[in-house]
Design a protein around this motif. Structure first.
Motif, PDB file in Angstrom:
ATOM      1  N   ALA A 228       0.776  -1.121  -0.061  1.00 53.90           N
ATOM      2  CA  ALA A 228      -0.179  -0.071   0.001  1.00 53.90           C
ATOM      3  C   ALA A 228       0.655   1.086   0.054  1.00 53.90           C
ATOM      4  CB  ALA A 228      -0.917  -0.084   1.264  1.00 53.90           C
ATOM      5  N   GLY A 229       1.977   1.169   0.592  1.00 51.35           N
ATOM      6  CA  GLY A 229       2.705   2.417   0.793  1.00 51.35           C
ATOM      7  C   GLY A 229       3.739   2.603  -0.340  1.00 51.35           C
ATOM      8  N   LEU A 230       4.107   1.524  -1.020  1.00 55.58           N
ATOM      9  CA  LEU A 230       4.777   1.910  -2.295  1.00 55.58           C
ATOM     10  C   LEU A 230       3.974   2.289  -3.619  1.00 55.58           C
ATOM     11  CD1 LEU A 230       7.148  -1.457  -2.076  1.00 55.58           C
ATOM     12  CD2 LEU A 230       7.958   1.112  -1.888  1.00 55.58           C
ATOM     13  N   ARG A 231       2.494   1.549  -3.342  1.00 57.96           N
ATOM     14  CA  ARG A 231       1.800   2.265  -4.325  1.00 57.96           C
ATOM     15  C   ARG A 231       1.445   3.644  -4.336  1.00 57.96           C
ATOM     16  NH1 ARG A 231      -3.176  -2.231  -5.306  1.00 57.96           N
ATOM     17  NH2 ARG A 231      -3.439  -1.064  -7.015  1.00 57.96           N
ATOM     18  N   ALA A 232       1.001   3.902  -3.068  1.00 56.64           N
ATOM     19  CA  ALA A 232       0.509   5.368  -2.954  1.00 56.64           C
ATOM     20  C   ALA A 232       1.635   6.375  -3.162  1.00 56.64           C
ATOM     21  CB  ALA A 232       0.061   5.500  -1.302  1.00 56.64           C
ATOM     22  N   ALA A 233       3.176   6.033  -2.695  1.00 61.81           N
ATOM     23  CA  ALA A 233       4.271   6.669  -3.176  1.00 61.81           C
ATOM     24  C   ALA A 233       4.509   6.823  -4.444  1.00 61.81           C
ATOM     25  CB  ALA A 233       5.346   6.246  -2.300  1.00 61.81           C
ATOM     26  N   GLY A 234       3.714   6.072  -5.498  1.00 58.63           N
ATOM     27  CA  GLY A 234       4.256   6.167  -6.980  1.00 58.63           C
ATOM     28  C   GLY A 234       5.379   5.366  -7.291  1.00 58.63           C
ATOM     29  N   VAL A 235       5.811   4.492  -6.372  1.00 60.07           N
ATOM     30  CA  VAL A 235       7.112   3.466  -6.416  1.00 60.07           C
ATOM     31  C   VAL A 235       6.661   2.422  -7.295  1.00 60.07           C
ATOM     32  CG1 VAL A 235       8.762   2.257  -5.464  1.00 60.07           C
ATOM     33  CG2 VAL A 235       8.109   4.160  -4.461  1.00 60.07           C
ATOM     34  N   LEU A 236       5.355   1.870  -6.863  1.00 58.62           N
ATOM     35  CA  LEU A 236       4.909   0.609  -7.371  1.00 58.62           C
ATOM     36  C   LEU A 236       3.507   0.645  -8.074  1.00 58.62           C
ATOM     37  CD1 LEU A 236       4.816  -2.711  -7.559  1.00 58.62           C
ATOM     38  CD2 LEU A 236       3.815  -2.560  -5.136  1.00 58.62           C
ATOM     39  N   HIS A 237       3.415   0.138  -9.314  1.00 64.67           N
ATOM     40  CA  HIS A 237       2.015   0.121 -10.103  1.00 64.67           C
ATOM     41  C   HIS A 237       1.950  -1.168 -10.643  1.00 64.67           C
ATOM     42  CE1 HIS A 237       4.413   1.606 -13.171  1.00 64.67           C
ATOM     43  NE2 HIS A 237       3.368   0.823 -14.228  1.00 64.67           N
ATOM     44  N   PHE A 238       0.752  -1.591 -11.088  1.00 65.91           N
ATOM     45  CA  PHE A 238       0.333  -2.612 -11.620  1.00 65.91           C
ATOM     46  C   PHE A 238      -0.240  -2.682 -13.011  1.00 65.91           C
ATOM     47  CE2 PHE A 238       0.289  -3.438  -7.083  1.00 65.91           C
ATOM     48  CZ  PHE A 238       1.148  -4.738  -7.192  1.00 65.91           C
ATOM     49  N   GLU A 239       0.379  -3.385 -13.965  1.00 69.10           N
ATOM     50  CA  GLU A 239      -0.188  -3.257 -15.184  1.00 69.10           C
ATOM     51  C   GLU A 239      -0.596  -4.570 -15.543  1.00 69.10           C
ATOM     52  OE1 GLU A 239       0.038  -1.618 -19.259  1.00 69.10           O
ATOM     53  OE2 GLU A 239       0.594  -0.538 -17.362  1.00 69.10           O
ATOM     54  N   VAL A 240      -1.666  -4.763 -16.600  1.00 68.95           N
ATOM     55  CA  VAL A 240      -2.227  -5.889 -17.447  1.00 68.95           C
ATOM     56  C   VAL A 240      -1.262  -6.242 -18.311  1.00 68.95           C
ATOM     57  CG1 VAL A 240      -4.114  -7.067 -18.301  1.00 68.95           C
ATOM     58  CG2 VAL A 240      -4.522  -5.582 -16.411  1.00 68.95           C
ATOM     59  N   ASP A 241      -0.647  -7.128 -18.505  1.00 69.86           N
ATOM     60  CA  ASP A 241       0.323  -7.561 -19.631  1.00 69.86           C
ATOM     61  C   ASP A 241      -0.474  -8.622 -20.743  1.00 69.86           C
ATOM     62  OD1 ASP A 241       2.305  -8.132 -21.284  1.00 69.86           O
ATOM     63  OD2 ASP A 241       3.553  -9.166 -19.797  1.00 69.86           O
ATOM     64  N   VAL A 242      -0.841  -7.993 -21.450  1.00 70.05           N
ATOM     65  CA  VAL A 242      -1.874  -8.558 -22.623  1.00 70.05           C
ATOM     66  C   VAL A 242      -1.582  -8.082 -23.927  1.00 70.05           C
ATOM     67  CG1 VAL A 242      -3.885  -6.959 -22.258  1.00 70.05           C
ATOM     68  CG2 VAL A 242      -4.222  -9.211 -23.571  1.00 70.05           C
ATOM     69  N   SER A 243      -1.251  -9.012 -25.108  1.00 69.00           N
ATOM     70  CA  SER A 243      -1.006  -8.366 -26.275  1.00 69.00           C
ATOM     71  C   SER A 243      -2.167  -7.748 -26.861  1.00 69.00           C
ATOM     72  CB  SER A 243      -0.742  -9.707 -27.193  1.00 69.00           C
ATOM     73  OG  SER A 243      -0.660  -9.414 -28.551  1.00 69.00           O
ATOM     74  N   PRO A 244      -1.709  -6.625 -27.627  1.00 73.11           N
ATOM     75  CA  PRO A 244      -2.817  -5.990 -28.311  1.00 73.11           C
ATOM     76  C   PRO A 244      -3.453  -6.510 -29.417  1.00 73.11           C
ATOM     77  CG  PRO A 244      -0.964  -4.444 -27.789  1.00 73.11           C
ATOM     78  CD  PRO A 244      -0.571  -5.748 -27.556  1.00 73.11           C
ATOM     79  N   ALA A 245      -2.884  -7.552 -30.029  1.00 75.80           N
ATOM     80  CA  ALA A 245      -3.607  -8.296 -31.027  1.00 75.80           C
ATOM     81  C   ALA A 245      -4.825  -8.877 -30.568  1.00 75.80           C
ATOM     82  CB  ALA A 245      -2.446  -9.719 -31.314  1.00 75.80           C
ATOM     83  N   HIS A 246      -5.111  -9.278 -29.258  1.00 77.39           N
ATOM     84  CA  HIS A 246      -6.167  -9.709 -28.734  1.00 77.39           C
ATOM     85  C   HIS A 246      -7.492  -8.784 -28.722  1.00 77.39           C
ATOM     86  CE1 HIS A 246      -4.585 -13.664 -27.582  1.00 77.39           C
ATOM     87  NE2 HIS A 246      -3.658 -13.008 -26.879  1.00 77.39           N
ATOM     88  N   PHE A 247      -7.114  -7.407 -29.070  1.00 72.07           N
ATOM     89  CA  PHE A 247      -8.108  -6.532 -29.016  1.00 72.07           C
ATOM     90  C   PHE A 247      -8.343  -6.041 -30.422  1.00 72.07           C
ATOM     91  CE2 PHE A 247      -6.774  -6.659 -24.600  1.00 72.07           C
ATOM     92  CZ  PHE A 247      -7.792  -6.038 -24.103  1.00 72.07           C
ATOM     93  N   GLY A 248      -7.679  -6.704 -31.317  1.00 71.00           N
ATOM     94  CA  GLY A 248      -7.793  -6.400 -32.722  1.00 71.00           C
ATOM     95  C   GLY A 248      -6.817  -5.398 -33.340  1.00 71.00           C
ATOM     96  N   TYR A 249      -5.480  -5.167 -32.671  1.00 70.76           N
ATOM     97  CA  TYR A 249      -4.544  -4.130 -32.913  1.00 70.76           C
ATOM     98  C   TYR A 249      -3.249  -5.093 -33.017  1.00 70.76           C
ATOM     99  CZ  TYR A 249      -7.447  -0.535 -31.863  1.00 70.76           C
ATOM    100  OH  TYR A 249      -8.755   0.205 -31.662  1.00 70.76           O
ATOM    101  N   PRO A 250      -2.976  -5.889 -34.039  1.00 72.05           N
ATOM    102  CA  PRO A 250      -1.997  -6.743 -34.118  1.00 72.05           C
ATOM    103  C   PRO A 250      -0.667  -6.217 -34.600  1.00 72.05           C
ATOM    104  CG  PRO A 250      -3.439  -7.154 -35.973  1.00 72.05           C
ATOM    105  CD  PRO A 250      -4.000  -6.237 -35.490  1.00 72.05           C
TER     106      PRO A 250
END
Length: 346
Positions: free
Chosen positions: A223-245
């Motif tokens: 919680a502290g690292l996220r609030a301080a902007g040190v840590l964030h979370f990203e969804v790792d998924v290929s744009p090809a699955h959204f029609g942008y290959p």
């Protein structure tokens, strides 16, 4: 390799929810999506087991005394695959991609910021590697687009649903100021984010074992690292699955007086997955996602052409992504999907 999976409306809504809060519980997500919790959990585990989607924990390099570099490597055609594989295994590399043409690859490299020679060992090693003809490294000065996730995969939830997920996010700890200090980053934090990079939804018990902290300390540090902007979370998924290959890399030479206007515009362009101001021969680097070459042409001829101060543009098409934001998953992990998913946040 990822399996062939078609994302339906619920999958896309789930991915958008995870981009807003990668560690949100399935019960929280299900309440916002209006779907049964077991259905939401089953969808996530199916997508993750197929290596289509995973949540990765990422660190802001500047906040932990590191620098990010976009590196272009020119090498002999018979060197590209071996070099790509070797770089993909390193903890300090990401976004590795051979470009169409067979003699170049690009990647992001993280080096210590301390001293002007901090990153030299890696770059010297590249220059000494047989088959490499040239290395160009551009330091990331400021990310300007795509930090919160590519817009092409964050349009499935309406404003009220997004607000509902944000409103139920965990409160930051009382000692946030202490957590934000450089002294608050140590071996335990490095182990913590290393586990979260592999699986951003790893459960607290697993993270406590990896860090040798108590469960309450793990929760507080995340919680502290996220609030301080040190840590964030990203969804790792290929744009090809959204029609942008089709993925293109752009290097823009922008006049200093126009830099602010150009980067502000890039932050609003749906086609831009990521952009940053960098050092080097060009001042802006961008990753572009398009359905096809016609759409790329239209983006270059219309959206970019309308911007002032762009003196020169260089483009390259990505052949494939050997590695994205998170660490490379070894085959032994991919072949045991249930071992990976059963540790995920409930």
């Amino acid at each position: 390799m990822t399996q062939s999976v078609t994302l339906d409306a619920l999958d896309r809504r789930l991915i958008h929810a995870l981009q807003i809060d990668g560690r949100a519980s399935f019960s929280r997500i299900a309440a916002v999506l209006g779907a049964p919790e077991r259905t939401v959990a089953r969808r996530y585990h199916r997508l993750r087991s197929a290596l289509v989607v995973r949540v990765v924990g990422l660190v802001d390099s500047r906040r932990i005394g590191m620098l990010d570099w976009f590196v272009r490597i020119d090498c002999a055609p018979d060197t590209v695959e071996a070099l790509t594989a070797a770089l993909a295994q390193r903890d300090d590399t990401s976004w590795i991609a051979p470009v169409v043409g067979g003699t170049r690859l690009t990647c992001m490299v993280r080096t210590p910021i301390e001293g002007t020679e901090a990153g030299r060992p890696l770059f010297d090693h590249l220059f000494r590697t047989q088959g490499i003809r040239d290395v160009e490294a551009c330091c990331v000065l400021r990310p300007v687009a795509g930090v919160g996730g590519w817009a092409g995969r964050t349009s499935a939830l309406d404003a009220a649903e997004q607000a509902a997920l944000l409103d139920t996010a965990p409160e930051p700890p009382d000692d946030l100021d202490d957590l934000a200090e450089p002294s608050g980053w140590g071996d335990g934090e490095a182990r913590l984010v290393g586990e979260l990079a592999l699986d951003g939804r790893a459960d607290v018990a697993h993270l406590a074992a990896a860090t040798e902290w108590s469960a309450s300390t793990v929760r507080r540090r995340i919680a502290g690292l996220r609030a301080a902007g040190v840590l964030h979370f990203e969804v790792d998924v290929s744009p090809a699955h959204f029609g942008y290959p089709l993925e293109a890399l752009l290097w823009l030479e922008v006049a200093p007086a126009a830099l602010g206007e150009v980067t502000e515009a890039l932050s609003r362009h749906t086609a831009v997955a990521f952009a940053a101001v960098t050092t080097g021969r060009t001042s802006v680097f961008a990753m572009i996602q398009c359905p096809d070459t016609a759409a790329l042409h239209d983006y270059l001829a219309d959206d970019l052409a309308a911007l002032p101060g762009i003196a020169r543009l260089e483009t390259a098409l990505v052949q494939r992504r050997a590695k994205r934001a998170g660490p490379l998953l070894l085959p032994t992990v991919a072949e045991r999907p249930h071992a990976a998913t059963r540790r995920s946040t409930r």
